[in-house]
Scaffold this motif. Sequence first.
Motif, short mmCIF file in Angstrom:
data_model
loop_
_atom_site.label_atom_id
_atom_site.label_comp_id
_atom_site.label_asym_id
_atom_site.label_seq_id
_atom_site.Cartn_x
_atom_site.Cartn_y
_atom_site.Cartn_z
N PHE A 116 0.83 -1.21 0.00
CA PHE A 116 0.00 0.00 0.00
C PHE A 116 0.87 1.26 0.00
O PHE A 116 0.71 2.15 -0.83
N PHE A 117 1.82 1.33 0.93
CA PHE A 117 2.70 2.51 1.01
C PHE A 117 3.51 2.67 -0.27
O PHE A 117 3.68 3.78 -0.78
N ASP A 118 4.02 1.56 -0.78
CA ASP A 118 4.85 1.60 -1.99
C ASP A 118 4.06 2.17 -3.18
O ASP A 118 4.56 3.01 -3.92
N LYS A 119 2.83 1.73 -3.34
CA LYS A 119 2.00 2.18 -4.47
C LYS A 119 1.69 3.68 -4.36
O LYS A 119 1.71 4.40 -5.36
N ILE A 120 1.39 4.13 -3.16
CA ILE A 120 1.07 5.56 -2.97
C ILE A 120 2.30 6.42 -3.25
O ILE A 120 2.24 7.40 -4.00
N GLN A 121 3.40 6.06 -2.64
CA GLN A 121 4.58 6.91 -2.71
C GLN A 121 5.22 6.92 -4.09
O GLN A 121 5.88 7.89 -4.47
N HIS A 122 5.02 5.85 -4.87
CA HIS A 122 5.62 5.77 -6.19
C HIS A 122 4.60 6.01 -7.31
O HIS A 122 4.85 5.69 -8.47
N ASP A 123 3.46 6.60 -6.93
CA ASP A 123 2.45 7.03 -7.93
C ASP A 123 2.08 5.90 -8.89
O ASP A 123 2.08 6.08 -10.12
N ASP A 124 1.77 4.74 -8.33
CA ASP A 124 1.36 3.61 -9.16
C ASP A 124 0.17 4.02 -10.03
O ASP A 124 -0.84 4.50 -9.52
N PRO A 125 0.27 3.84 -11.35
CA PRO A 125 -0.79 4.29 -12.25
C PRO A 125 -2.13 3.58 -12.07
O PRO A 125 -3.15 4.04 -12.57
N SER A 126 -2.13 2.46 -11.35
CA SER A 126 -3.39 1.74 -11.13
C SER A 126 -4.26 2.40 -10.05
O SER A 126 -5.40 2.01 -9.84
N VAL A 127 -3.70 3.39 -9.33
CA VAL A 127 -4.41 4.01 -8.20
C VAL A 127 -5.05 5.34 -8.62
O VAL A 127 -4.35 6.25 -9.06
N ASP A 128 -6.36 5.45 -8.45
CA ASP A 128 -7.07 6.71 -8.70
C ASP A 128 -7.36 7.45 -7.41
O ASP A 128 -7.34 8.68 -7.36
N MET A 129 -7.68 6.69 -6.36
CA MET A 129 -7.89 7.31 -5.04
C MET A 129 -7.52 6.30 -3.97
O MET A 129 -7.44 5.09 -4.24
N PHE A 130 -7.23 6.80 -2.77
CA PHE A 130 -6.74 5.91 -1.72
C PHE A 130 -7.19 6.39 -0.35
O PHE A 130 -7.42 7.57 -0.14
N MET A 131 -7.31 5.45 0.58
CA MET A 131 -7.70 5.76 1.95
C MET A 131 -6.48 5.57 2.85
O MET A 131 -5.92 4.49 2.93
N ALA A 132 -6.08 6.67 3.51
CA ALA A 132 -4.89 6.61 4.36
C ALA A 132 -5.11 7.54 5.54
O ALA A 132 -6.24 7.93 5.84
N GLY A 133 -4.04 7.88 6.22
CA GLY A 133 -4.16 8.78 7.36
C GLY A 133 -2.83 9.42 7.69
O GLY A 133 -1.78 8.97 7.21
N TRP A 134 -2.90 10.49 8.48
CA TRP A 134 -1.68 11.17 8.92
C TRP A 134 -1.62 11.22 10.44
O TRP A 134 -2.59 11.60 11.09
N SER A 135 -0.48 10.86 10.98
CA SER A 135 -0.14 11.21 12.35
C SER A 135 0.62 12.52 12.24
O SER A 135 1.68 12.58 11.60
N LEU A 136 0.08 13.58 12.80
CA LEU A 136 0.53 14.93 12.45
C LEU A 136 1.67 15.46 13.28
O LEU A 136 1.88 15.06 14.43
N SER A 137 2.34 16.44 12.69
CA SER A 137 3.30 17.25 13.40
C SER A 137 2.55 18.10 14.42
O SER A 137 1.37 18.38 14.28
N SER A 138 3.26 18.53 15.47
CA SER A 138 2.61 19.29 16.54
C SER A 138 2.62 20.79 16.30
O SER A 138 2.19 21.55 17.15
N GLU A 139 3.12 21.24 15.16
CA GLU A 139 2.94 22.62 14.73
C GLU A 139 1.98 22.56 13.56
O GLU A 139 2.18 21.79 12.63
N PRO A 140 0.91 23.36 13.56
CA PRO A 140 -0.19 23.09 12.63
C PRO A 140 0.05 23.42 11.16
O PRO A 140 -0.78 23.06 10.32
N SER A 141 1.15 24.08 10.80
CA SER A 141 1.36 24.41 9.39
C SER A 141 1.23 23.17 8.51
O SER A 141 1.89 22.17 8.72
#
Length: 587
Positions: A469-494
């Motif tokens: 899953f991570f590999d396909k997202i990060q390497h822009d696999d052409p088979s992916v049109d949309m994906f469900m993921a999440g972020w654990s965020l930085s503690s500064e909101p920018s």
Amino acid sequence: MKKSKLFSSIGVVSAAALTLVACGKNSNNADTNDARTASKFPQEMPEKEAKQGGVVKYAIETDSPFTGIFSNELYTTAIDAKVMEPGNESLFDTDDNYQITNKGPASLKIDKKNKTVSITIKKGVKWSDGKQVIAKDVEYPYEIMGNKATKSQRYTSQFEFIKGMKEYHEGKAKSISGIEMPDGKNGLKVVIHYTELKPGMYNSGNGYFWECAEPYHYLKDVPFKNLESSDKVRKDPLFFGPYQVQKIVRGQSVTWVPNKYYWRGKPKLDKIVSQVVSTNSTSQAIKSHKFDIAEVINTQWKQVKDTKDVTFIAKVPLSYSYLGFKVGKWDAKTSKNVMNPKSKMNNKALRQAIGYAMNIEAVNKRYTSGLTFQVPTLIPAQFGDYFNKDVKGFSYDLKKANQILDKAGYKKKGKWRVQPNGKPLKIKLLAAQGDSSREPIILNYIQQWHKIGLNVGLVGGRLAEANSFFDKIQHDDPSVDMFMAGWSLSSEPSPAGLYDEGAAFNNERFVTPENTKLLKEIDSQKAFDHKYRVEKFHEWQKYMFDQAYVIPTNNSYNISAVNKKLTGYSLRPSKGNSAWYNVGYVK
């Protein structure tokens, strides 16, 4: 570390049944009560006198082996970050509002007049091999992230406010001219020279300076291109936190023992074992006390809530799950996201309709007793007035979704809608495996999209293994049109580190002049005026809701089940850096 981390929404995004529209009605009171109960849980274990000794087993909940990249500059998954916790200490402690204090391994001084940030390491802060942490160890991570041979996802255009960083990244300079070590590389001080300072710099996780160090004396002989795969990162990493690695069973467990050189003093425990447990086995592991510390998977709360001899502690983490749309590619040569205006998903109406067709609240009530809840924007409410409460997010509205598609020219031909140009429209969704409720949620959302005539199916016809899953997202696999993921965020909101043109973590690859403008304004000199910065944060959230390149879905109460005999374990930001140092068994 308080850096943004990608996770595949396992255990954070909960799951749903296939027929979910009307469900949950008979359990609303229970939902509310469980959520209210969680909101009253303490954030830490009661403080009691601890004894020396003992072993703590720490659960790492994942359905795939962890990748085991024990480098803050190179790892990308929240699981690796969790595995590293007992040894991985940041340079800075913070208060409970994530503002950097000078109580940690290093102190910070920001000089607005001279546009410098000075970091001074405390004498006695030592790597687990006994060597003092030095200035070069603080400077070296910038080389790791900036050198293209490492392929670090951590490098963003935010670092290019450091003088000479861009030239180093582009291979035009052999060193970073703006990072000065006034007492030499073996000294304890680093001065970073900027073209301009930023309003978020007083907070941890601001993205403009790095908060980690790497042992230069240990890693310097490893070529950058080999760093991520090297034994010094994968098998025998060094840390300056309270514990050091004794043994790694690849992808399965790490055994930690005290770092006898730890600067705060001797840790309490003899050993910590971070061990993988599958998400479907987590509730049984908690009930049978297989682990001393384990996060509760919210879809399993009812199964574990009556467990004896554990204390439940909780917080709402800085994180969110989301649906992202692929609209471009990452250009490694320029280190920029490049949007494709003709991309299938580069139609605002299509993205908005997909958002309105999602029955998120019904899913949460059905499966997590209200412990997971819908979030309307990409800035969590914990960031106070930066959160725009006027943005309401995508409510479930099939009628509206259909109207948007009709108006935008997505006409129906038989069962499915076609593109405005008349060509067939088939949308491929990438989603990762999770606990037993994971597949029903995804099938539920696909069914909702089918109801509005969108032919959505899973990439490869099934849920993806997490590392794939991570590999396909990060390497822009052409088979992916949309994906469900999440972020654990930085503690500064920018949000620049996730959504800027130069952010490798901008996995959607969207780049618009308005987004670039707003992100620059959020972190501009004018934004030292808090009122102005708040206004720009609000504008950005409104813009992102309207454009819907990323649709935020959920956040959750993060509940941990902790052995009642333990003290010192805490989820408070101010305790985060020294959390494992304080853990011990009650006398």
